[in-house]
Design a protein around this motif. Structure first.
Motif, PDB file in Angstrom:
ATOM      1  N   GLN A   1     -12.407 -19.284 -11.693  1.00 33.43           N
ATOM      2  CA  GLN A   1     -13.201 -20.016 -12.683  1.00 33.43           C
ATOM      3  C   GLN A   1     -12.904 -19.507 -14.097  1.00 33.43           C
ATOM      4  N   ARG A   2     -12.771 -18.207 -14.256  1.00 28.86           N
ATOM      5  CA  ARG A   2     -12.467 -17.645 -15.587  1.00 28.86           C
ATOM      6  C   ARG A   2     -11.069 -18.060 -16.035  1.00 28.86           C
ATOM      7  N   TRP A   3     -10.122 -18.115 -15.108  1.00 25.89           N
ATOM      8  CA  TRP A   3      -8.787 -18.592 -15.477  1.00 25.89           C
ATOM      9  C   TRP A   3      -8.850 -20.023 -16.000  1.00 25.89           C
ATOM     10  N   LEU A   4      -9.617 -20.878 -15.328  1.00 25.75           N
ATOM     11  CA  LEU A   4      -9.697 -22.275 -15.737  1.00 25.75           C
ATOM     12  C   LEU A   4     -10.391 -22.422 -17.087  1.00 25.75           C
ATOM     13  N   GLU A   5     -11.410 -21.594 -17.335  1.00 21.25           N
ATOM     14  CA  GLU A   5     -12.044 -21.589 -18.660  1.00 21.25           C
ATOM     15  C   GLU A   5     -11.016 -21.237 -19.728  1.00 21.25           C
ATOM     16  N   ALA A   6     -10.226 -20.201 -19.474  1.00 24.67           N
ATOM     17  CA  ALA A   6      -9.207 -19.784 -20.443  1.00 24.67           C
ATOM     18  C   ALA A   6      -8.105 -20.835 -20.567  1.00 24.67           C
ATOM     19  N   LEU A   7      -7.789 -21.512 -19.461  1.00 22.99           N
ATOM     20  CA  LEU A   7      -6.765 -22.554 -19.506  1.00 22.99           C
ATOM     21  C   LEU A   7      -7.167 -23.668 -20.463  1.00 22.99           C
ATOM     22  N   LEU A   8      -8.438 -24.052 -20.448  1.00 19.54           N
ATOM     23  CA  LEU A   8      -8.890 -25.090 -21.371  1.00 19.54           C
ATOM     24  C   LEU A   8      -8.697 -24.650 -22.821  1.00 19.54           C
ATOM     25  N   GLU A   9      -8.953 -23.383 -23.100  1.00 20.93           N
ATOM     26  CA  GLU A   9      -8.733 -22.870 -24.452  1.00 20.93           C
ATOM     27  C   GLU A   9      -7.247 -22.849 -24.793  1.00 20.93           C
ATOM     28  N   LEU A  10      -6.426 -22.431 -23.840  1.00 21.72           N
ATOM     29  CA  LEU A  10      -4.981 -22.387 -24.080  1.00 21.72           C
ATOM     30  C   LEU A  10      -4.431 -23.792 -24.304  1.00 21.72           C
ATOM     31  N   ARG A  11      -4.913 -24.753 -23.534  1.00 17.74           N
ATOM     32  CA  ARG A  11      -4.470 -26.138 -23.738  1.00 17.74           C
ATOM     33  C   ARG A  11      -4.809 -26.611 -25.142  1.00 17.74           C
ATOM     34  N   ARG A  12      -6.042 -26.317 -25.591  1.00 15.89           N
ATOM     35  CA  ARG A  12      -6.433 -26.722 -26.948  1.00 15.89           C
ATOM     36  C   ARG A  12      -5.551 -26.058 -27.993  1.00 15.89           C
ATOM     37  N   TRP A  13      -5.261 -24.778 -27.799  1.00 16.39           N
ATOM     38  CA  TRP A  13      -4.411 -24.058 -28.751  1.00 16.39           C
ATOM     39  C   TRP A  13      -3.018 -24.682 -28.809  1.00 16.39           C
TER      40      TRP A  13
ATOM     41  N   ARG B   1       4.411 -12.906 -29.639  1.00 14.63           N
ATOM     42  CA  ARG B   1       3.291 -12.539 -30.512  1.00 14.63           C
ATOM     43  C   ARG B   1       2.170 -13.561 -30.431  1.00 14.63           C
ATOM     44  N   ARG B   2       2.520 -14.849 -30.470  1.00 12.44           N
ATOM     45  CA  ARG B   2       1.499 -15.890 -30.470  1.00 12.44           C
ATOM     46  C   ARG B   2       0.754 -15.942 -29.139  1.00 12.44           C
ATOM     47  N   LEU B   3       1.466 -15.761 -28.040  1.00 13.67           N
ATOM     48  CA  LEU B   3       0.814 -15.808 -26.737  1.00 13.67           C
ATOM     49  C   LEU B   3      -0.054 -14.579 -26.481  1.00 13.67           C
ATOM     50  N   GLU B   4       0.378 -13.453 -27.020  1.00 18.99           N
ATOM     51  CA  GLU B   4      -0.343 -12.211 -26.719  1.00 18.99           C
ATOM     52  C   GLU B   4      -1.449 -11.897 -27.713  1.00 18.99           C
ATOM     53  N   GLN B   5      -1.506 -12.634 -28.816  1.00 17.59           N
ATOM     54  CA  GLN B   5      -2.539 -12.320 -29.808  1.00 17.59           C
ATOM     55  C   GLN B   5      -3.940 -12.613 -29.265  1.00 17.59           C
ATOM     56  N   ASP B   6      -4.060 -13.567 -28.378  1.00 17.45           N
ATOM     57  CA  ASP B   6      -5.360 -13.877 -27.770  1.00 17.45           C
ATOM     58  C   ASP B   6      -5.476 -13.348 -26.345  1.00 17.45           C
ATOM     59  N   ARG B   7      -4.490 -12.536 -25.927  1.00 19.40           N
ATOM     60  CA  ARG B   7      -4.521 -11.873 -24.633  1.00 19.40           C
ATOM     61  C   ARG B   7      -4.737 -12.852 -23.467  1.00 19.40           C
ATOM     62  N   TRP B   8      -3.929 -13.928 -23.456  1.00 21.98           N
ATOM     63  CA  TRP B   8      -4.020 -14.854 -22.336  1.00 21.98           C
ATOM     64  C   TRP B   8      -3.578 -14.153 -21.052  1.00 21.98           C
ATOM     65  N   PRO B   9      -4.355 -14.204 -19.982  1.00 19.90           N
ATOM     66  CA  PRO B   9      -3.874 -13.651 -18.712  1.00 19.90           C
ATOM     67  C   PRO B   9      -2.615 -14.376 -18.254  1.00 19.90           C
ATOM     68  N   ALA B  10      -1.755 -13.642 -17.559  1.00 25.76           N
ATOM     69  CA  ALA B  10      -0.494 -14.224 -17.103  1.00 25.76           C
ATOM     70  C   ALA B  10      -0.741 -15.444 -16.223  1.00 25.76           C
ATOM     71  N   GLU B  11      -1.802 -15.407 -15.388  1.00 25.59           N
ATOM     72  CA  GLU B  11      -2.090 -16.530 -14.502  1.00 25.59           C
ATOM     73  C   GLU B  11      -2.456 -17.786 -15.283  1.00 25.59           C
TER      74      GLU B  11
END
Length: 413
Positions: free
Chosen positions: A309-321, A341-351
């Protein structure tokens, strides 16, 4: 009355059934039910390959706790192991001669409302069979002392077995328990069956009418179990144990995926999405829910694991970004360092990044490269080497390590 010999039950130790019958001693009927009966008849009467039996389901017109405890007392701990009694549910589990036995008291069920958990009452074997999902699963072998079991078939299960069809037991089967739709796909994919015309019509008409009080978009805390957690359990079995691509294809061909989400019915990449997710080591359930119109809502409704569930919450944010901040820019000219740099600045999990790769967005390639290689790149010099060069531990050392890693990333194309 049809009798079936013990030889029709491949893979069962020869002393197992006589031991069960001896313990019952004619006090009440004990019957083998469910998939074991179906598969035994397929093997014995229709020359289908024998199925491996991970466990056996038995129905007893009496106390399962007394039966299971008596077996252990009579046969000893060597033959009967892992005894578990569940008096509140009228069930017991034990391992006899290495075979897992699930004992359940004969019962009948009444559904207080469509999709709700049924109310259960003790009953007789015939009533127990009447509550099951398909006619081919509603047959029983009543265990007899002479070793020739009596086949109880009240709903033409043998006929549907010969036709390799799944037929529901009554006209409100799907209304009572919509998880039976997913179960139909599981069995059809595994056994090579097809729904009987009446079963297919019932699935279409029931889902079209949507007889359940809860509807898509309603608060998930009011969802009935058969549209929530029990639906997830069937989905997990489908994805983990069955030929899932074929099963999902069947659900789509039957036009019943709106039971989960309308977008899953219309997504032309759904099967490919799950294949890609498998190659990336992602849970199939998370990848499937990610394709829904509202992954957050479906995840909550099904109560999938919290981490997913937390991955999917973060996925929605990543999609918006990606849509708002990446695609409008000249991202095609960004190098390895810029993307990292851009991907790691918000610490997106690898999954989460892997789930975005499966989305097949225009920028999926650099996302995949970060997931597969760039994120693993480290500094060219270790902390010990940098300290030996005079760099002080603390923020200065951290900055030196970052610059060293940046140099390594700049060398990758």
């Amino acid at each position: 009355m049809t009798r079936v010999s013990a030889s029709a039950l491949p893979g069962i130790p020869p002393d197992l059934i006589p031991s069960l019958v001896a313990q019952v001693k004619g006090k009440a009927r004990l019957a083998l039910v469910g998939g074991a009966v179906r598969d035994a008849l397929l093997h014995d009467m229709h020359q289908a390959p024998g199925q491996t039996l991970p466990d056996l389901d038995l129905v007893y017109e009496g106390s399962c706790s007394q039966l299971a405890s008596g077996l252990q007392e009579t046969l000893g701990l060597v033959r009967v192991t892992d005894l578990r009694l569940h008096d509140q549910f009228g069930t017991a589990e034990l391992v006899l001669d290495g075979v897992l036995l699930d004992l359940a008291a004969a019962r009948t069920e009444i559904y207080p409302a469509p999709g709700q958990n049924p109310l259960v009452h003790n009953s007789f074997l015939e009533k127990d069979l009447a509550r099951r999902d398909f006619t081919v699963n509603a047959m029983a072998l009543v265990l007899e002392a002479d070793g020739n079991q009596i086949l109880l078939d009240l709903f033409d299960g043998q006929q549907h077995l010969a036709m390799r069809q799944l037929a529901f037991l009554h006209e409100r089967s799907v209304e009572d328990d919509p998880t039976r739709v997913l179960r139909a796909a599981r069995y059809c994919a595994r056994l090579g069956f097809s729904p009987a015309p009446t079963a297919l019509l019932q699935m279409h008409s029931t889902i079209g009418l949507w007889p359940w009080a809860w509807r898509l978009g309603d608060p998930v805390d009011s969802v009935p179990p058969a549209l929530g957690t029990r639906l997830r359990m069937e989905l997990e079995l489908l994805l983990d144990r069955e030929p899932w691509a074929e099963a999902l294809g069947l659900l789509r061909s039957w036009s019943v995926m709106p039971l989960l989400d309308p977008c899953l019915q219309s997504d032309p990449r759904l099967i490919r999405r799950l294949h890609q997710a498998s190659r990336l080591g992602l849970p199939a359930l998370a990848a499937l829910v990610a394709a829904a119109s509202d992954p957050r809502e479906l995840a909550l409704r099904l109560q999938i694991p919290g981490q997913q569930q937390r991955w999917l919450e973060a996925l929605l944010e990543l999609r918006r970004w990606i849509v708002l901040d990446v695609l409008p820019q000249p991202w095609g000219s960004w190098g390895t360092l810029e993307w990292t740099r851009r991907l790691e600045q918000d610490r997106w999990p690898a999954e989460v990044v892997a789930l975005a790769v499966v989305d097949n967005l225009p920028c999926w390639r650099p996302l995949l490269r970060w997931w597969g290689r760039w994120r693993h790149v480290g500094a060219t010099e270790s902390a010990r080497e940098l300290i030996a060069q005079g760099i002080s531990p603390g923020p200065q050392l951290g900055e030196a390590l970052r610059l060293s890693r940046d140099q390594a990333l700049m060398g990758i194309r």
